[in-house]
Design an enzyme around this catalytic site. Structure first.
Site, short mmCIF file in Angstrom:
data_model
loop_
_atom_site.label_atom_id
_atom_site.label_comp_id
_atom_site.label_asym_id
_atom_site.label_seq_id
_atom_site.Cartn_x
_atom_site.Cartn_y
_atom_site.Cartn_z
N GLU A 143 0.82 -1.21 0.00
CA GLU A 143 0.00 0.00 0.00
C GLU A 143 0.86 1.27 0.00
O GLU A 143 0.54 2.24 -0.68
CB GLU A 143 -0.93 -0.01 1.21
CG GLU A 143 -1.89 -1.18 1.23
CD GLU A 143 -2.71 -1.27 -0.05
OE1 GLU A 143 -3.38 -0.28 -0.41
OE2 GLU A 143 -2.66 -2.32 -0.71
N SER A 156 -6.77 -7.49 -3.70
CA SER A 156 -6.85 -6.11 -4.19
C SER A 156 -6.82 -5.12 -3.03
O SER A 156 -6.99 -5.49 -1.87
CB SER A 156 -8.14 -5.91 -4.99
OG SER A 156 -9.26 -5.97 -4.12
N HIS A 157 -6.63 -3.88 -3.38
CA HIS A 157 -6.59 -2.83 -2.37
C HIS A 157 -7.86 -2.81 -1.53
O HIS A 157 -7.82 -2.70 -0.31
CB HIS A 157 -6.39 -1.46 -3.04
CG HIS A 157 -6.55 -0.30 -2.11
ND1 HIS A 157 -5.50 0.18 -1.36
CD2 HIS A 157 -7.63 0.44 -1.78
CE1 HIS A 157 -5.93 1.19 -0.62
NE2 HIS A 157 -7.22 1.37 -0.86
N MET A 158 -9.00 -2.91 -2.20
CA MET A 158 -10.26 -2.83 -1.48
C MET A 158 -10.45 -4.03 -0.54
O MET A 158 -11.07 -3.90 0.52
CB MET A 158 -11.44 -2.75 -2.45
CG MET A 158 -11.59 -1.38 -3.09
SD MET A 158 -12.00 -0.11 -1.87
CE MET A 158 -12.22 1.32 -2.93
#
Length: 999
Positions: free
Chosen positions: A808, A955-957
């Site tokens: 991140e 994924s980021h989410m």
């Protein structure tokens, strides 16, 4: 009485192509006119024509034909005089490309006069937006000469004529040299002393001037449309009906009950709405009125109750007294039911979209949205019969649908259907699609040609490539670097070219080679079909095979991976979890043997794969810091570039080059480390060493950059951080990392950074504590020892934390370069008169050409115009998420993807589809297409849950939701997302892996 059709070609004096078009019109119109004539008794029906009359005779052998050989050089009266007119019978004459209702024809035939003339007093307003050209071409006569009709004396002649025996005799004496058209014929007969009677059709007719004329004339209420189609359809069945208006029901219900009982003789009924407000051309109120199934026709009380339910649903209708109730026999033994759109609903593209239920016997599970296992198939109109390999019964449905399209001469239809146990296709409703596609219009031929190009490109990609093994090339929008999630399924040129430049041209492969996998850096990861980016899955799979594995073994392994994917297409967005082995996992040999051995992988291949993955995994634990240390250089170079006096475009291009050199390679390494970490955590859960709650607790025990974003929001609210510093830290984020049209947070800080939710933020993100128990630590140590990885539990968990944070933080840092470059491109665009929306249609290559002088501003604007057109075409072309064969380009099923559920929580709440407009999100389940980090701002709104169309387990989410313990379903896919996004209340149960539409 005899009937004489005057074929349009019999009186055409234009070119041969115009005559040929007239013949085509004759065929469609004749279907309907012959149906109208069947309701009235006639001695004979004759067709008078010229050019290619044999093609009409072939289709309608029951008619009598008169050939007018010299039609090109003569007039319509000349053609009429060639007809076998008999003085012993009356004659009905009409143009073959006009349409009248059966009732109109019957009433017209009953009028007594020497000459009866069909006219239209509503000719100027017969249909909306009638063109001046069409009005000026109308045959108009002065009605006051014959009879007073309240129409300001001017009426349109419809071409419909009736001659008495006396008039027939008079017509036969006429010379076509002196009387050249039907209007002059009427005047001549009047002057001869014959009585002339006008019959006003009052707008209830049509002439076939355009492809929509028949459709407008035939498509009425639900019952009217079915009644008109009933005698003509051959490839489907339309049930008998009893129809009456609300007024008729209320004035004499027992009369209607008698008709129902006589017609259906005790069979179960369906009592349906048929309102004038229900199936309009400009809007649809589908589902807005009541229908009642399985009504006992033997019980008057049951029928009355069902009818009253339908009538009650009309309470807000403006035409309630004239609204109808449609009664038909209820279909039993339903094998399949559903709805066909004969054009793409969103764009009007030439596709059939069939949404159907073949699991229950319900005829309304699709229309009501209550079906739990609905299927959706999309079929190109170029070759609709290829659908057979997906579902054979759909082939039968499309044949019936195509027949209706041909009968109407119109192909923007919404058709409800069912197939019974005997294979008979039943049609329940035909209505126009009430969606305008004027802004999306692209000629069908361009869509078809584009599909042909896609097919050829796919075939070309199947050839063997240097250093890439595997027998077939498959393509998907969600594997590996997942373009669907990051730039969208149909990105504009600038977004795609930036993504390609920064990552998928070369960086992705360089990272894999440095990590220890096969070097495929000579090959592109992404292949575009019709403007839609697809991952070359064969290339991707090659890049996950350790470099130490021989080419022969790699060939067998890659082919096995491809076979697994083809057998399990729902796994295309979980390629690294359920198809390929990319890191060493516990009990690797057993798992790999079970998955790959059935497809020809040898035991020695598995051992080589295990050895290579062990080396890669061991190295991963120790290389992270070195792999990402270039990010520090990126920060310094960015500051230097921004401080320079270079022009805006030059700065932007320099920032992107530095981003690629120092940022995205580091991010690729961090992303790979994050995947290794998540794989270990998932396996620890799978083996029972950690629980799902343990995993979530661990991920919630530390902050990523996104978590720090919320903590800093709290500090701003408490006055510990200035708003200016907060904007400087997070203002570069944008909803759509690569999208120039998406404003960065700094451009709209009130919405993204200082919303009411942010201002009141008081939640502390890092509020959990996680520590391995002694037993867990013992088991993890034993596991790592058995895998011969040479580290312990604490080192593993530290690595998982560091990798998750690095993924991140490095993304956050490299996106600063990208976002600032986009800002500078906006600045450049303004300076040359190109706004940001138009800038999106330029590629990075176009901007480099401008900087080098290869293109000027005029050249850029020309490119924008061309690329906009191509983008419109891309929007029209529908393609599947996974392409494995040529037929996938023409027919595919929208498979329900297996969502990635985050947390084990359950929540039921109102739902909202995120838009650009300000919305109340707190306490709601939010729907969003892309799991892009630029949407982090919404987490400050205290969401109840999150559902995304695209996005993987890593994924980021997914990470963000896990960090916040937010129940989420990431990457649910097209089918589930499209079915749920219109819901108002949704239940999301992550523990049971369920998403349920409540209402």
């Amino acid at each position: 009485m005899d009937v004489f059709f005057l074929g349009a070609a019999a009186s055409t004096t234009g070119s041969l192509p115009s005559a040929l078009r007239a013949i085509s019109k004759n065929r469609k119109a004749l279907d309907w006119q012959l149906q109208s004539l069947e309701r009235t008794h006639f001695e004979s029906v004759n067709f008078i024509g010229g050019y290619h009359i044999e093609s009409v005779a072939e289709q309608y052998p029951q008619l009598n034909y008169t050939v007018v050989a010299d039609w090109q050089h003569n007039n319509v009266v000349h053609s009429l005089l060639k007809a076998p007119l008999s003085e012993q019978r009356e004659a009905l004459v009409l143009y073959s490309d006009t349409l009248f209702r059966p009732k109109t024809v019957a009433q017209f035939a009953d009028v007594s006069a020497d000459v009866v003339v069909g006219v239209d007093s509503a000719w100027l307003t017969r249909f909306e937006q009638r063109s001046d050209k069409d009005i000026n071409a109308s045959e108009v006569l002065d009605s006051s000469v014959f009879e007073n009709i309240d129409s300001d004396s001017k009426v349109e002649f419809t071409g419909l004529l009736k001659f008495s025996k006396r008039a027939v005799a008079a017509v036969k004496q006429i010379s076509s040299d002196k009387v050249t058209n039907l209007l002059s014929l009427i005047n001549h007969l009047s002057e001869q002393g014959l009585s002339i009677q006008l019959f006003d059709v009052k707008g209830d007719w049509t002439e076939f001037n355009s492809d929509m004329d028949i459709a407008h004339f035939i498509l009425g209420t639900k019952s009217e449309t079915l009644y008109r189609l009933y005698p003509l359809v051959k490839k489907s069945h339309i049930g008998e009906q009893v129809t009456f208006t609300v007024k008729q029901w209320q004035s004499n219900p027992h009369h209607q009950l008698e008709k129902i009982q006589q017609r259906f003789k005790g069979r179960p009924l369906v009592v349906r709405s048929s309102s004038y407000a229900e199936d309009c051309w400009d809007e649809s109120h589908a589902g807005g009125f009541e229908s009642v199934l399985n009504v006992d026709s033997k019980s008057e009380a049951a029928v009355i109750k069902a009818v009253e339910n339908v009538v009650d649903s009309y309470i807000n209708s403006d035409s309630i007294e004239e609204d109808q109730i449609l009664v038909q026999a209820c279909l039993s033994e339903v094998k399949m039911s559903g709805v066909v759109f004969t054009r793409s609903l969103e764009t009007g593209a030439p596709y059939y979209r069939i949404n159907f239920d073949d699991q229950t016997q319900s005829t309304e599970s699709v229309t009501s949205g209550s079906g739990a296992h609905l299927r959706t198939i999309v079929v190109s109109k170029k070759d609709s019969l290829v659908v057979k390999h997906l579902e054979s019964d759909i082939q039968k449905v499309l044949r019936g649908v195509a027949e209706i399209e041909a009968l109407l001469g119109y192909d923007k239809l919404d058709i409800e259907f069912a197939v019974d146990g005997k294979g008979q296709l039943h049609i329940f409703q035909v209505r126009p699609i009430a969606v305008s596609h004027k802004n999306d219009f692209i000629d069908d031929a361009h869509v078809i040609t584009t599909l042909d190009h896609c097919v050829q490109a796919f075939k070309d990609e199947q050839a063997a490539s240097l250093n890439v093994v595997g027998n077939a090339a498959f393509f998907g929008v969600m594997p590996d670097w997942n373009p669907a999630e990051i730039i969208g399924v149909k990105p504009k040129p600038l977004a795609y070219s930036l993504y390609r430049h920064l990552i998928v041209d070369k960086i992705w492969a360089v990272q894999r080679a440095e990590f220890g996998y096969r070097d495929v850096s000579q090959h592109q990861l992404i292949r575009v079909f019709a403007g839609q980016p697809y991952v070359n899955i064969r290339t991707s799979l090659n890049s996950f095979i350790p470099a130490t594995v021989s080419d022969e073994a790699a060939e067998r392994i890659c082919n096995a991976y491809l076979a697994v994917l083809k057998a399990n297409p729902q796994c295309h967005d979980k390629l690294e979890f359920d198809v390929a082995f990319t890191v060493l996992t516990p009990k690797f040999i057993e798992s790999a043997r079970k998955r790959l051995s059935p497809y020809g992988v040898k035991e020695s291949d598995l051992e080589a794969l295990q050895s290579g993955l062990r080396d890669i995994t061991q190295a991963a634990f120790y290389r992270l810091t070195a792999d990402i240390d270039s990010i520090e250089t990126l920060t310094q170079s960015r500051n230097d570039i921004l401080a320079s006096n270079a022009p805006a475009l030059n700065k932007a291009l320099l920032l992107l080059d530095e981003c690629k050199k120092y940022g995205t390679l580091a991010f690729s390494h961090a992303a790979r480390a994050g995947f290794v970490a998540m794989t270990f955590l998932n396996n620890l859960v799978k083996m029972g060493i950690l629980s799902a709650d343990d995993k979530n607790s661990f991920l919630s025990s530390f902050n990523t950059v996104a978590g720090e974003f919320e903590l800093d929001a709290t500090a701003v609210a408490e006055g510990n951080i200035s708003k200016e510093d907060y904007v400087n830290s997070y203002g570069h984020l944008r909803p759509g990392t690569y999208d120039i049209t998406a404003k960065a947070y700094w451009e709209n800080p009130k919405q993204y950074l200082f919303s009411k939710a942010c201002a009141n933020q008081s939640k502390v993100v890092n509020n959990t504590c996680f520590e391995l128990s002694a037993n867990q630590r013992l088991k993890i140590n034993a596991l790592l020892e058995s895998m011969k990885l040479g580290n312990d539990a604490d080192q593993l968990m530290s690595y998982c934390k560091a990798a998750t944070q690095a993924r991140e933080s490095v993304k956050f840092e490299f996106s600063k370069n990208l976002s600032k470059a986009l800002d500078l491109m906006v600045e450049f665009g303004k300076s040359v008169g190109i706004n940001r929306k138009k800038m999106a249609y330029l590629s990075l290559e176009n901007l480099k050409e401008y900087r080098l002088g290869v293109k000027d501003i005029a050249g850029l604007k020309k490119v924008i115009k061309s690329n906009k057109k191509q983008f419109q075409l891309s929007k029209m072309v529908e393609l599947p998420q996974l392409i494995t064969c040529v037929t996938d380009f023409h027919a595919f099923e929208r498979n329900a993807s297996e969502p990635n559920f985050i947390t084990s929580k359950a929540v039921e709440a109102d739902s909202v589809c995120l838009s650009d407009e300000p919305q109340a999100l707190a306490g709601k389940i939010v729907f969003i297409e892309q799991a892009d980090p630029g949407y982090d701002w919404m987490f400050a709104h205290d969401l109840a849950g999150l559902i995304t169309k695209y996005g993987g387990a890593n994924s980021h989410m997914a990470i963000r939701s896990a960090e916040l313990s937010l129940p989420a379903a990431i990457g649910v896919g097209d089918k589930i997302y499209d079915e749920l996004k219109t819901a108002s209340v949704v239940r999301l149960n992550c523990g049971l892996k369920q998403i349920i539409r409540i209402k």
